[in-house]
Design an enzyme around this catalytic site. Sequence first.
Site, PDB file in Angstrom:
ATOM      1  N   LYS A  78      -4.781  -5.221 -10.779  1.00 50.49           N
ATOM      2  CA  LYS A  78      -3.995  -5.156  -9.536  1.00 50.49           C
ATOM      3  C   LYS A  78      -4.657  -6.032  -8.474  1.00 50.49           C
ATOM      4  O   LYS A  78      -5.895  -6.069  -8.382  1.00 50.49           O
ATOM      5  CB  LYS A  78      -3.894  -3.698  -9.065  1.00 50.49           C
ATOM      6  CG  LYS A  78      -2.959  -3.504  -7.874  1.00 50.49           C
ATOM      7  CD  LYS A  78      -2.795  -2.031  -7.537  1.00 50.49           C
ATOM      8  CE  LYS A  78      -1.862  -1.816  -6.353  1.00 50.49           C
ATOM      9  NZ  LYS A  78      -1.662  -0.387  -6.041  1.00 50.49           N
ATOM     10  N   SER A 153       3.010   1.330  -5.645  1.00 47.63           N
ATOM     11  CA  SER A 153       2.757  -0.061  -5.343  1.00 47.63           C
ATOM     12  C   SER A 153       2.218  -0.870  -6.527  1.00 47.63           C
ATOM     13  O   SER A 153       2.272  -2.087  -6.478  1.00 47.63           O
ATOM     14  CB  SER A 153       1.768  -0.149  -4.185  1.00 47.63           C
ATOM     15  OG  SER A 153       0.515   0.404  -4.556  1.00 47.63           O
ATOM     16  N   SER A 177       0.757   5.505  -6.558  1.00 49.97           N
ATOM     17  CA  SER A 177       1.004   4.109  -6.933  1.00 49.97           C
ATOM     18  C   SER A 177       0.646   3.712  -8.361  1.00 49.97           C
ATOM     19  O   SER A 177       0.969   2.611  -8.784  1.00 49.97           O
ATOM     20  CB  SER A 177       0.279   3.181  -5.969  1.00 49.97           C
ATOM     21  OG  SER A 177       1.048   3.052  -4.815  1.00 49.97           O
TER      22      SER A 177
END
Length: 493
Positions: A78, A153, A177
């Site tokens: 990420k 996210s 997330s």
Amino acid sequence: MKLFEKSAAELSAMLQKKECSAVELTQDVLDQIAVAEPQVGAYVTQCEDTLEQAKRVDDARANGESLHPLAGIPIGIKDNISTKGIRTTCSSRMLENYVPPFDATVMQSVHCAGMVITGKMNMDEFAMGSSTETSYFHQTHNPHKIDCVPGGSSGGSAAAVAAGEAIVTLGSDTGGSIRQPASLCGVAGLKPTYGSVSRYGLVAFASSLDQIGPIGKSVKDVAMLQSVIQGHDSMDATSAYRTYTNLCDHLSGDVKGLRIGVPKEYFGDGIDTCVKEAVFAAIRQLEAQGAVIQEISLPSTEYAINTYYIIASAEASSNLARFDGVKYGYRTASYDGLTDMYEKTRSEGFGDEVKRRIMLGTFVLSSGFYDAYYKNAKLVQRKITQEFQQAFQKCDVIITPTAPSPAFRIGENINDPLKMYYNDVCTVTVNIAGLPAVSVPCGRSSDGLPLGMQLIGNAFAEQTILNAAYSYEQIVGGFHVIPEAFCTGGANA
Ligand code: GLN
């Protein structure tokens, strides 16, 4: 079956038996990226040296070096996890060209394991969002339905695993997330106990809630990667000092006598019927294997969203103060003095959602409103935590839906923040209480979209929830992951 369709556990065995090489595996994933990425858009940055990384693993194996089971497995990271020498943007204009001079602690662990870094995954800007629509760069699409969001996210991380563009990925979870995108993309994702994975080098959103965690095709993949990244780290003052065991060594599908709590507050009106039915069906399957089911109550759940958005925004407003155009990141082109430089830099560098959180956070911390909002939120946080503690005296695992609905269409919620925030209704309590929770696929909606169930455990009871999830995975005969359109020859055929 192509290599990218397999789980990390299967590929690990193949690599060790020399049934494939790390270079072959990496090339297969690169080919799949070429096929899927134009439609999915999971990456912000792709690494250029992936094959060289893989070659080094193959060479080490050829030399008889003893390697970690995940050596040679392609992993996506990420884009809020600092990677030395690789751009780390948080999907924000503010950090568009930021290249960290250091590695996050989890990256050191990933490197030590000899994993192959494929690149940095798209996300909501600074991890604020539930759809990956707030990324400054581009939209990530759900591989199961291209006009739907992948969740967020960590949308890029989940979509990449679902499309075979990485074998496993790392995400971060402040309020859901990792779990919510895992649920929407039909993959497994673990939010670890607060303090069990170092946050050093994770760009902070809400420091008291943030945790890095693994996303994979199977429970075992998640257990393997979690075993790599967990552990005490002196660079993180909130890191828990304890001994961690390898979660794969003790993965058992035995749920006989396991006490499962089902909190009625998580199955209310706001949750789609298809989600409730799928989760109940899964619970019944676990019951048939010997688990003992009991209804429980977590009454403060109704205040969780408000509590979360107050605490998370308060911390975000403080954490994001560092992006001021002075130290690093974006600086406006022309300005008239220091204050003007700050103002223009932050106005231009941050997107709307980030600004909304900064304003909300500054407001709830302001002297006139602190008691009414922040202080009360911290009191409710204590209450939510206590209710979980009481529940865990009666049960070992709590099962709930992960998200209130399957993936929604791109654009559907982006102009309605409250509707978007509601997506986190089942996940935020876990962060508020610092607990571990894993999301695993549990069926499909009538139009074929993945649904997810969440298994919540007591602090540091990762093994317990992974075992229960593993048991369910065995019952259903594994999770089907890669959508047909992205399987062998499908996407462009
Ligand atoms: N969707 C939540 C938010 O926007 C959670 C985000 C996260 O876990 N990083 O705050």
